[in-house]
Structure formats: C-alpha cells, structure tokens
Design a protein around this motif. Structure first.
Motif, mmCIF file in Angstrom:
data_model
loop_
_atom_site.group_PDB
_atom_site.id
_atom_site.type_symbol
_atom_site.label_atom_id
_atom_site.label_comp_id
_atom_site.label_asym_id
_atom_site.label_seq_id
_atom_site.Cartn_x
_atom_site.Cartn_y
_atom_site.Cartn_z
ATOM 1 N N SER A 1 37.393 46.704 8.778
ATOM 2 C CA SER A 1 37.750 46.185 10.096
ATOM 3 C C SER A 1 37.119 44.813 10.294
ATOM 4 C CB SER A 1 37.264 47.132 11.194
ATOM 5 O OG SER A 1 37.745 48.450 10.985
ATOM 6 N N ILE A 2 37.754 43.981 11.136
ATOM 7 C CA ILE A 2 37.331 42.593 11.332
ATOM 8 C C ILE A 2 37.457 42.242 12.812
ATOM 9 C CG2 ILE A 2 37.509 40.265 10.348
ATOM 10 C CD1 ILE A 2 39.622 41.440 8.402
ATOM 11 N N ALA A 3 36.550 41.391 13.285
ATOM 12 C CA ALA A 3 36.598 40.942 14.679
ATOM 13 C C ALA A 3 36.182 39.487 14.785
ATOM 14 C CB ALA A 3 35.684 41.804 15.549
ATOM 15 N N VAL A 4 36.810 38.758 15.704
ATOM 16 C CA VAL A 4 36.435 37.382 16.030
ATOM 17 C C VAL A 4 35.700 37.385 17.354
ATOM 18 C CG1 VAL A 4 37.242 35.040 16.479
ATOM 19 C CG2 VAL A 4 38.476 36.488 14.843
ATOM 20 N N LEU A 5 34.537 36.740 17.397
ATOM 21 C CA LEU A 5 33.775 36.644 18.634
ATOM 22 C C LEU A 5 34.138 35.370 19.386
ATOM 23 C CD1 LEU A 5 30.234 37.885 17.525
ATOM 24 C CD2 LEU A 5 32.326 39.185 18.006
ATOM 25 N N SER A 6 33.739 35.310 20.651
ATOM 26 C CA SER A 6 34.086 34.166 21.500
ATOM 27 C C SER A 6 33.469 32.865 21.008
ATOM 28 C CB SER A 6 33.662 34.438 22.945
ATOM 29 O OG SER A 6 32.266 34.680 23.028
ATOM 30 N N ASP A 7 32.396 32.954 20.202
ATOM 31 C CA ASP A 7 31.797 31.730 19.671
ATOM 32 C C ASP A 7 32.438 31.292 18.364
ATOM 33 O OD1 ASP A 7 30.840 33.587 17.862
ATOM 34 O OD2 ASP A 7 28.714 33.223 18.256
#
Length: 390
Positions: A186-192
């Motif tokens: 699984s992968i996620a992009v953060l707001s930064d």
C-alpha cells in the motif's frame, strides 16, 4: 398569426384539446429521464465473474458490459477494482463492495462472497478508495486511512499480520492526500508531498532501500512534491507536481520505465515524461496520461497491453496509438482502459475472460474501438481480469 373568433363550439374544442395536452404532459412526466440508464444501474462490468466480481449469478465471464446488482445509485464518485473484488465510493462518503471475500477484502464483517454491492462496515467521510489483490484502502476526509482484508505481508499497516474483516486504522498516518494499493503493498501521499508505503517488499516496492516487509508505513526515499501514486504487482509509481513520474521495485519487465530491466530499491525517474496528469499500474506494466490528452505506457507487453501492435516489452515509455483526447486511464492486470472526453471507453491487451468488452476472447495489441453499449461514462477501473465503468 391567425386568430380565430371565440365561439362556444371552439371554446369547448379548445378545452378538450388543452385537457388532452395536459394528459400527454402528465404521461411524459411519469416517464424515466432519458439518461436513466446512467442513473439506475450506473455501474457496469465485464470480464471474469468467477468470484462475483461483476455480481449476479456466478459465471465464468461476461464478454460485454452488464449491470452490477445493487450498485444502482447515480451518486458514485469513484470506482476501484482489485484482482477479484470491487469497490465504489458514494458521494455521501460511504463505500460499497462486492466480489470475493475469503480474505475479508469487502469489509463487511464476514468472509462471505457478495453477489451484489454491500456497504462496508463503519466507514463515513471517505474521499478515496483503492483495491489491491486481496485488501482494500479508504482515505477519510480527516487525512487518515482505513484498511481491511488480507494482511499476511503487513499491507494493512496496523502493525500486525492479522486479517481484518472490517476496516482498521493504518498506524501513524495523518495528513494523507492520496492512496494506492499494489498487489500486496500500500502507498500514500502526504500533504507535504512525501510518500509512505507498507506491506510486501521483496522487490523493493516500498522504496525504502531495503527488501524488508513493513507492517507500518515507512518513508519512500528521496521523493518530494508527490501528488499521486499507483501500485502494481511488485512495483510502485509516483507522479510529482512538476509532471514527472518516478518508479521503484521490480523492473524485470521494464515496468519502471528507466530503459532498463533492473530492480530498484529507491525511486528512479521514468524516461521522457514531463507532463503527466494521471498514472496507473497493472501487474507488470505502467500507464501515464499526459496533459495533452495522449497516453504513454511501458513494461510487460506479452498480451499487447501497451497497444503498439506488438508483443514486445518496452523498458521506456511509448505512445499508446489511437489514444487522444483522453480524460482517464486505468491499468487492469494485463489490460488497459482508456476513457475519452466524449464518455467512451476503449480497451487493449489480454482478453481471456472478455475483459476488453468487445464480445470476444481475442487479445488485442491495438486500442479497440469504443466498447459498445457504453456512453456518457465518467469513471473506469481495471481489475485482475475484469473491468468496471460508471
């Protein structure tokens, strides 16, 4: 304009005519709207149905689009397709699921397969969904992530290897803006703009310069200003704000697009892409939609899924012939879907279960004409050996 005198007879006839007209209008008002097909039974599917991926009666395949039972709302915001299961996100922030459920990937509190759309337990305020081989993800409006399903490699990110039949919170993730699910990671992009990943890592698909599985999120090395991500079987992609695409993990089929067949434990830049607006990953191939509405893809091509008329793997991006004015893309297992701005869907690649929707089981190495019976489509998703549109 001709005006007739108002005699008593004419008035009676006029009144009768008016009443008849009102009756016709009332009949018209009772009819369904012209776009009712798009509103009622909006989600369509085709291809493999051996695990109820398309819902309804269990069959081997549907070679042309059919309506998904239960997924009948006109308020679907997005679709996601795993290898054997499907998700739809409704505009009220809830999620529906159907298909295989032996690993709990439907999130309904049991492991019973579902032949029609059922509501995922306890989810509210969802803004995005993603589906892996046997697990599912949901991004909430508060920036946290929920996960459910198979967890044998830590792909749920809750610091365990325990299967979950209802959603659990991914540990330590806040301020998330985008998510993606690979086969077992699984992968996620953060707001930064940084990227986190967790789960299976035998090929370096977590991008942390190791091949160690992770049961909680770790930071992908060296990425900044990411906007979206995509996960394949054993590789990962990230699209940056500047329009470039970066890739890491398994590269033996050329799916990393750096003109090699080398595995990468940290991200490398995909060759020749500078204006990407969307990315998607199949089992061993990758796809990017560019700002001008064209499409480039790279990697495994044994079934013609790259659409260049050959069966030759491509370690660097090539143009998908015939794809113009494109508004959305989606990579299935070994096939590719393209949605144009006229709401029409075209397909290319593997077709053993009819996942191209052209009524046959013949593979295609060039982009098909738009799938018959589909129009005014705004959403697409490619599953393992099936396809969805809404």
């Amino acid at each position: 304009m001709n005006v007739r005198p108002h005699g008593r007879g004419y008035g009676a006839r006029a009144l009768a005519a008016l009443l008849a007209l009102l009756a016709v209008l009332a009949t018209w008002a009772a009819l369904p709207p012209a776009d009712a097909t798009a509103q009622e039974g909006r989600v369509k599917g085709w291809g493999a149905n051996d695990n109820y991926q398309l819902g309804g009666t269990l069959t081997t395949a549907k070679y042309k689009p059919v309506t998904i039972p239960g997924a009948t709302g006109s308020d679907i915001d997005s679709l996601a397709a795993g290898y054997y299961h499907s998700l739809s996100l409704l505009s009220n922030g809830t999620v529906e699921s159907w298909g295989r459920n032996a690993e709990g990937q439907l999130g309904i509190g049991s492991t019973a397969a579902q032949e029609q759309a059922s509501t995922v337990t306890g989810l509210r305020g969802v803004v995005a969904v993603a589906a892996g081989n046997h697990h599912s993800l949901a991004l909430l409006a508060d920036g946290t992530v929920r996960a459910w399903g198979r967890n044998s490699e830590g792909q749920l990110g809750d610091n365990s290897l325990t299967q979950r039949n209802t959603p659990v919170t991914v540990s330590g993730l806040t301020n998330v803006e985008a998510i993606a699910a690979g086969a077992l990671h699984s992968i996620a992009v953060l707001s930064d703009g940084t990227v986190k990943a967790w789960g299976y890592n035998a090929n370096g698909q977590l991008g942390d310069n190791t091949v160690t599985n992770r049961t909680t999120p770790v930071t992908v090395t060296g990425l900044a200003n990411a906007r979206s991500v995509a996960g394949g079987s054993a590789h990962s992609l990230a699209r940056l704000a500047d329009g470039t695409v970066w890739a890491w993990g398994r590269g033996s089929e050329g799916q990393l697009g750096d003109n090699t067949s080398t595995q990468r434990l940290t991200p490398v830049k995909v060759d020749g892409i500078a204006t990407a607006r969307e990315i998607s990953a199949g089992v061993y191939h990758s796809v990017a939609r560019l700002a001008d509405g064209t499409v480039k893809n790279w990697g495994y091509n044994a079934f013609g899924q790259l659409g260049d008329g050959t069966l030759t793997n491509r370690p660097a991006p090539i143009v998908l012939d015939g794809a113009t004015n494109v508004r959305a893309i989606s990579a299935g297992g070994y096939h590719t879907l393209v949605l144009d701005r006229d709401g029409k869907v075209s397909t290319v690649g593997y077709n053993n279960n009819g996942q191209l929707g052209d009524g046959s089981v013949a593979n295609r190495s060039t982009l098909s004409t738009p799938v018959n019976s589909l129009s005014s489509i705004s959403l697409i998703a490619g599953g393992g050996e099936f396809s969805l549109a809404g």
